[in-house]
Design a protein around this motif. Structure first.
Motif, PDB file in Angstrom:
ATOM      1  N   UNK A  40      -2.995   4.865  11.258  1.00 57.65           N
ATOM      2  CA  UNK A  40      -3.233   3.960  10.142  1.00 57.65           C
ATOM      3  C   UNK A  40      -4.519   4.412   9.443  1.00 57.65           C
ATOM      4  N   UNK A  41      -4.395   4.829   8.208  1.00 56.84           N
ATOM      5  CA  UNK A  41      -5.540   5.328   7.447  1.00 56.84           C
ATOM      6  C   UNK A  41      -5.637   4.548   6.149  1.00 56.84           C
ATOM      7  N   UNK A  42      -6.833   4.137   5.799  1.00 56.67           N
ATOM      8  CA  UNK A  42      -7.029   3.373   4.561  1.00 56.67           C
ATOM      9  C   UNK A  42      -6.975   4.301   3.352  1.00 56.67           C
ATOM     10  N   UNK A  43      -6.695   3.724   2.211  1.00 53.92           N
ATOM     11  CA  UNK A  43      -6.655   4.505   0.976  1.00 53.92           C
ATOM     12  C   UNK A  43      -8.023   5.106   0.679  1.00 53.92           C
ATOM     13  N   UNK A  44      -9.071   4.342   0.951  1.00 50.93           N
ATOM     14  CA  UNK A  44     -10.438   4.836   0.724  1.00 50.93           C
ATOM     15  C   UNK A  44     -10.722   6.081   1.555  1.00 50.93           C
TER      16      UNK A  44
END
Length: 368
Positions: free
Chosen positions: A60-64
């Motif tokens: 799970x990786x954030x857009x930022x």
């Protein structure tokens, strides 16, 4: 088949997905299901998805985070000015909309909605397309980082862009423009004349030092560009490898540059600055000039008379129009501008060349 019944009556599958190419450890996917039939179906589905390259990661990786990775790569592989333009576009248009998105759940529908939002804001189609390209590159990072299977931007088409008519000054228009420059603005007369007669890009001409002028061979050596970012002057290589070139110049331009060099020394003497071969050719204050100064000044000068203002880059187009008017061929123009190929020059400026069809049609009369 690795399916076993657990103590609570459910069925646990354990699927081998090969070995990690870096750690060498076996990769596995496990899952517990209520029925044996469901477990068998899921086992085969996972095996097929893995063999087809469609198995998603649990990362799970954030857009930022994707943005940060993209900008780091951008800084590493591109020039500072390019990086700053990308960063500005991301912060201005992309981050406000996607900052809190769940990366894995973004589909082409959300991307299309974003594109429509940019249209509703009144942005030009070219600006919107450039923004969408950057957004697509950011989601590409998600694929590389094993977060996404596919890029949600892939099926969203670019907007059509109407090519604007190229603007340029004729020799008479340029002479009228130069006549509007006042005596105490000599630097601007020399600067614009040099660009009109060489077709250099703005960053290239700003980077010129006196050592780059070869009066014996009557050439200017172009091999660098100057840009001003975050209150810092940065020297980079020109736009492309073909931009490194030597441009032949006329005698009157050399005379004009000599006159400016004497004038520059007088200015430097008053400022207590030493003039040398390393001095920037068009510096007239205690610091080198920036791009904005020469871009804005064109409009200010034009307002004094009846000359339609053009962008600074249009002086480059004006130089090409001048060469075509003098009967120069594509190869000469390609070399002076530092284009990658003659075909690029033809595609960009072919419409400026005289139409030869009438002459061709007239010669057909000789056959009758």
């Amino acid at each position: 088949m690795s399916i076993r019944k657990t103590k609570d009556g459910r069925y646990r599958i354990d699927v081998s997905l090969g070995f990690d190419p870096v750690t060498g450890k076996r990769k596995r996917k496990t899952m517990t299901l209520k029925t044996k039939k469901h477990a068998e179906e899921m086992y085969h589905a996972i095996k097929k998805a893995h063999s087809d390259g469609l198995l998603t990661s649990h990362k799970e990786v954030s857009f930022s985070t994707l943005v940060s990775i993209y900008l780091e790569q951008c800084k590493l592989h591109h020039k500072p000015n390019y990086y700053n333009i990308e960063k500005y576009t991301i912060e201005k248009h992309i981050i406000p909309h996607f900052e809190n998105c769940i990366v894995k759940k973004v589909t082409h529908n959300e991307i299309q909605d974003f594109q429509k939002l940019l249209v509703d804001k009144g942005l030009e189609n070219k600006t919107i397309n450039n923004t969408m390209i950057i957004l697509s590159k950011i989601f590409d990072i998600g694929i590389v980082e094993d977060v996404l299977i596919k890029n949600p931007c892939a099926k969203v088409k670019n907007l059509s862009v109407v090519k604007k008519q190229m603007k340029f000054w004729t020799p008479d228009q340029f002479k009228e423009f130069i006549s509007l420059i006042e005596k105490d603005e000599f630097i601007f007369k020399v600067f614009y004349t040099t660009d009109y007669l060489t077709g250099m890009r703005l960053g290239e001409i700003l980077a010129l030092q006196w050592k780059d002028l070869d009066k014996f061979r009557r050439e200017i050596n172009v091999y660098k560009a100057l840009t001003y970012i975050n209150q810092e002057y940065i020297i980079t290589s020109p736009k492309t490898k073909n931009s490194i070139r030597r441009i032949s110049i006329n005698s009157k331009l050399i005379t004009l540059l000599d006159e400016w060099r004497r004038h520059q020394k007088e200015i430097f003497d008053e400022l207590g600055i030493h003039q040398s071969e390393e001095t920037y050719m068009f510096q007239y204050k205690d610091r080198p000039p920036t791009k904005d100064i020469f871009s804005r000044k064109i409009k200010q000068i034009c307002q004094r008379g009846n000359v339609d203002p053009i962008r600074f880059h249009d002086l480059r187009h004006s130089h090409v129009a001048l060469l075509i008017h003098q009967g120069e061929d594509y190869l000469v123009i390609k070399e002076r501008l530092g284009h990658s190929s003659v075909s690029f020059t033809m595609n960009t400026y072919g419409h400026l060349f005289p139409n030869k069809q009438k002459e061709t049609a007239d010669r057909l009369d000789e056959l009758l």
